[in-house]
Motif scaffolding. Structure first.
Motif, short mmCIF file in Angstrom:
data_model
loop_
_atom_site.label_atom_id
_atom_site.label_comp_id
_atom_site.label_asym_id
_atom_site.label_seq_id
_atom_site.Cartn_x
_atom_site.Cartn_y
_atom_site.Cartn_z
N GLY A 86 0.79 -1.23 0.00
CA GLY A 86 0.00 0.00 0.00
C GLY A 86 0.83 1.28 0.00
N ALA A 87 2.16 1.18 -0.02
CA ALA A 87 2.97 2.39 -0.09
C ALA A 87 2.66 3.12 -1.39
CB ALA A 87 4.46 2.03 -0.04
N GLY A 88 2.68 4.44 -1.35
CA GLY A 88 2.42 5.15 -2.60
C GLY A 88 2.55 6.65 -2.45
N GLY A 89 2.77 7.34 -3.57
CA GLY A 89 2.87 8.79 -3.55
C GLY A 89 3.62 9.29 -4.75
N GLU B 27 2.54 7.57 16.29
CA GLU B 27 1.42 7.70 15.37
C GLU B 27 0.56 8.89 15.76
OE1 GLU B 27 1.17 2.96 14.50
OE2 GLU B 27 -0.15 3.87 15.95
N ARG B 28 0.49 9.12 17.07
CA ARG B 28 -0.31 10.25 17.51
C ARG B 28 0.27 11.56 16.98
NH1 ARG B 28 -0.76 7.41 22.37
NH2 ARG B 28 0.89 8.64 23.30
N ARG B 29 1.57 11.57 16.74
CA ARG B 29 2.16 12.78 16.20
C ARG B 29 1.91 12.92 14.70
NH1 ARG B 29 6.66 11.91 19.66
NH2 ARG B 29 7.81 10.96 17.98
N GLY B 30 1.13 12.02 14.14
CA GLY B 30 0.74 12.19 12.75
C GLY B 30 1.59 11.40 11.77
N ALA B 31 2.39 10.47 12.27
CA ALA B 31 3.14 9.62 11.35
C ALA B 31 2.14 8.69 10.66
CB ALA B 31 4.16 8.80 12.13
N PRO B 32 2.51 8.17 9.48
CA PRO B 32 1.56 7.33 8.76
C PRO B 32 1.14 6.11 9.58
CG PRO B 32 3.73 7.27 7.74
CD PRO B 32 3.78 8.32 8.78
N ALA B 33 -0.14 5.79 9.53
CA ALA B 33 -0.62 4.58 10.18
C ALA B 33 -0.11 3.39 9.38
CB ALA B 33 -2.14 4.59 10.20
N ARG C 281 -0.17 16.89 1.54
CA ARG C 281 1.00 16.53 2.33
C ARG C 281 0.66 16.14 3.76
NH1 ARG C 281 4.54 15.00 -1.02
NH2 ARG C 281 4.22 16.27 -2.86
N ASP C 282 -0.45 16.70 4.24
CA ASP C 282 -0.76 16.48 5.66
C ASP C 282 -1.58 15.22 5.86
OD1 ASP C 282 -2.78 17.53 4.21
OD2 ASP C 282 -3.48 18.94 5.72
N ASP C 283 -1.92 14.52 4.79
CA ASP C 283 -2.72 13.31 4.92
C ASP C 283 -2.07 12.20 4.09
OD1 ASP C 283 -4.61 11.30 4.98
OD2 ASP C 283 -6.33 12.65 4.78
N ALA C 284 -1.15 11.47 4.75
CA ALA C 284 -0.35 10.47 4.04
C ALA C 284 -1.24 9.36 3.49
CB ALA C 284 0.69 9.88 4.98
#
Ligand SMILES: [Zn+2]
Length: 593
Positions: A64-67, A446-452, A517-520
């Protein structure tokens, strides 16, 4: 960091060749419109990784990696967005312009650059002093005795701090730096009498640099026995956070990427000795345990980290936290058990030492298994109190692993050794599951917004597969797409699918040109949809069928809700609606053939 202007960001994206960038990490070959290869983000034998050269996107159907190109560099090099853009700009010769920003932020950035310059100059001064001064003769002798040659010492810019109280202070002031600045980066400290003096004196100096080889702090080793602490580091400053740093990362990162693993050791000289022996994927943690931040920093680069630390001596709590972060990022942490009383640097000097060390790396065991064996090994199983204590100690370790075959295996091992029922051990494991952190709750990271953690396409629900197929076709056939996007409501879609639909409504022409960018999670999905849209057949009939199937799911959810509220009238009406829908679906399937 001043904002990079939109125009220069666009120029970087245009200039960067995604096939070339990705090819540094995996071999790609052309297949129709795409390039495919083995995924550089997960272990696999058959290629599920796709690159769309025209849209400049990548996506892995396995993990599921992608970008886009920038995202790839961020993930693979472990860089932030701005750093990744800078790296690509450098590589493809694009001059970056920055937006004017508020004067305060601009001033802070300039100040940071100025202080970075001070640290780099000081490192160069110490390095020159090691080779040129008489008072460093003993230090040179010590390093030579440890078997460290000039080449590796110079590569790591190892130096020597003069014994005088104020050499760095005076040099800094002469170069125009204020005392507060010298203190701010940790080179100078204030004495009890209020005067300032050099923090590092008569010490072998190891500059601690970041990934981009910028000096952020120092470690200093005492040369005399009357010097107090054997090792002194830069105190925590705005620049320097020891728990985030990996010693030697600037010189190890290429080898780490190539080897697919990082070797983590404790001390500066261990790192140097290993690099000299050709084990260049070694980095140092400057302590006995790897921290959560260090695990997170490595997780962007590798799937596996081998700890050649004194794992018996490491704080178990710290290792548990590191383990949880690693598990959340699908990274393996293994332990290479070092022989008692021998560190890697000593081993490298001994005959055949490098070979012996390589064998230890190959025989490394999972960190969790290692820790559990450690507890079991020191438990007197004849004593009920000790068995209780051991169970209390291993339960959180097992809980941190999440459900897996290897956990079940360890549970059996513990039960056998402590003479308990496996179910009883498992009960304690479930009870020990942390309220937050680890599988089952977000880790601090993860709480700091790293990708789940990502999910592969195989793990999707049938609704998610359907909504993704429909959304991809909305991109492939934009005219029909806008119609279907207008018909789709929240009840049709998963939360992520709903975000993607909103995005497509707002960016109908070129959904991938400026990924969020803010929503991986969302940008990964958009990349996937665009790649699929390019490659898979789309037709209005298939779109209609997918839409109707989503509609059926929506109605079924409403029927269930009406049933729960005992609203039988509504339920009956909805059921009639469903029956009509089922006929339309059958018709749509016939039309599609
Ligand atoms: Zn993958």
């Amino acid at each position: 960091m001043a904002l990079i202007s939109a125009e220069s960001l666009e120029r970087v994206k245009q200039a960067a060749d995604i096939v070339e960038v990705v090819s540094a990490h995996t071999d790609l070959r052309r297949q129709g419109a795409r390039w495919v290869g083995l995924c550089p983000f997960h272990e696999e034998r058959t290629p599920s990784f796709s690159v769309d050269a025209q849209e400049k996107l990548y996506h892995c159907f396995g993990c599921g990696a992608g970008g886009d190109t920038i995202k790839f560099v961020e993930e693979k090099e472990g860089l932030g967005f701005a750093e990744a853009v800078e790296l690509l700009a450098d590589r493809y010769g694009v001059e970056l312009e920055r937006e004017r920003e508020d004067p305060q932020a601009e001033a802070r950035r300039q100040q940071r650059r100025r202080l970075g310059d001070l640290l780099d100059r000081t490192a160069a001064f110490y390095a020159a002093y090691l080779w040129e001064s008489d008072e460093a003769a003993k230090a040179r002798e010590y390093l030579a005795q440890r078997g460290l040659g000039e080449e590796v010492l110079q590569g790591f810019a190892v130096g020597f701090a003069p014994s005088a109280w104020d050499k760095v202070l005076l040099r800094g002031q002469r170069a125009g730096f204020k005392v507060e600045e010298l203190r701010g980066v940790g080179l100078v400290q204030r004495g009890r009498g209020g005067g300032e003096y050099d923090r590092f004196r008569s010490r072998i100096m190891f500059p601690i640099r970041d990934r981009r080889a910028r000096t952020l702090g120092f470690g200093g080793r005492a040369m005399r026995s009357d010097q107090g602490a054997k090792y002194v580091n830069t105190a925590e400053t705005d620049f320097f956070h020891k728990s985030q740093m990996l010693y030697g990362i600037d010189l190890a990162k290429a080898a780490i990427a190539k080897a697919g693993r990082a070797v983590v050791v404790e001390g500066y000289t261990d790192v140097l000795a290993l690099h000299q022996a050709g084990i260049e994927e070694a980095v140092g943690v400057m302590g006995t345990a790897i921290t959560e931040e260090q695990v997170a920093a490595l997780s962007g680069m590798v799937d596996e980290v081998v700890l050649a630390l004194d794992a018996d001596g490491a704080g178990q709590e710290a290792m548990l936290r590191a383990q949880r972060v690693a598990a959340g990022r699908k990274m393996r942490l293994r332990v290479a058990a070092m022989p008692a009383g021998e560190d890697p640097a000593e081993m490298m000097v001994a005959e055949g030492g490098a070979e012996r060390f390589r064998r230890l790396l190959d025989g490394a065991v999972e960190l969790t298994a290692f820790q559990i064996d450690l507890v079991l090994g020191r438990t007197d199983v004849g004593s009920p109190a000790e068995r209780d204590g051991a169970l209390a100690e291993v339960a959180p370790i097992l809980a941190g692993m999440g459900e897996s075959a290897s956990r079940d295996e360890l549970v059996r091992r513990v039960a056998e050794r402590l003479d308990l029922e496996p179910a009883m051990v498992m009960g304690r494991v479930v009870a020990a599951r942390p309220a937050s952190g680890g599988p089952g709750g977000p880790s601090p990271d993860e709480r700091r917004g790293a990708p789940a953690p990502r999910r592969s396409s195989g793990e999707l629900t049938s609704r998610e597969r359907r909504e993704r197929a429909l959304l991809a076709m909305c991109i492939a056939l934009p005219d029909e797409g806008s119609e279907f996007l207008a018909r789709l409501e929240e009840g049709h879609l998963s939360p992520l699918g709903a975000r993607a639909a909103t995005w497509l409504r707002k960016h109908p022409d070129d959904p991938a040109s400026d990924l969020p960018r803010d929503d991986a999670e969302l940008s990964g999905l958009i990349a996937e949809l665009v790649i699929v849209a390019h490659d898979e057949p789309a037709s209005p009939e298939a779109m209609e069928l997918n839409f109707l199937l989503l509609e059926q799911r929506r109605i079924e959810a409403e029927i269930a809700a009406a049933g729960e509220q005992d609203d039988y009238e509504k339920r009956a009406a909805l059921s009639r609606e469903r029956a009509a829908l089922v006929e339309r679906i059958a018709h749509a399937e016939r039309v599609r053939g």
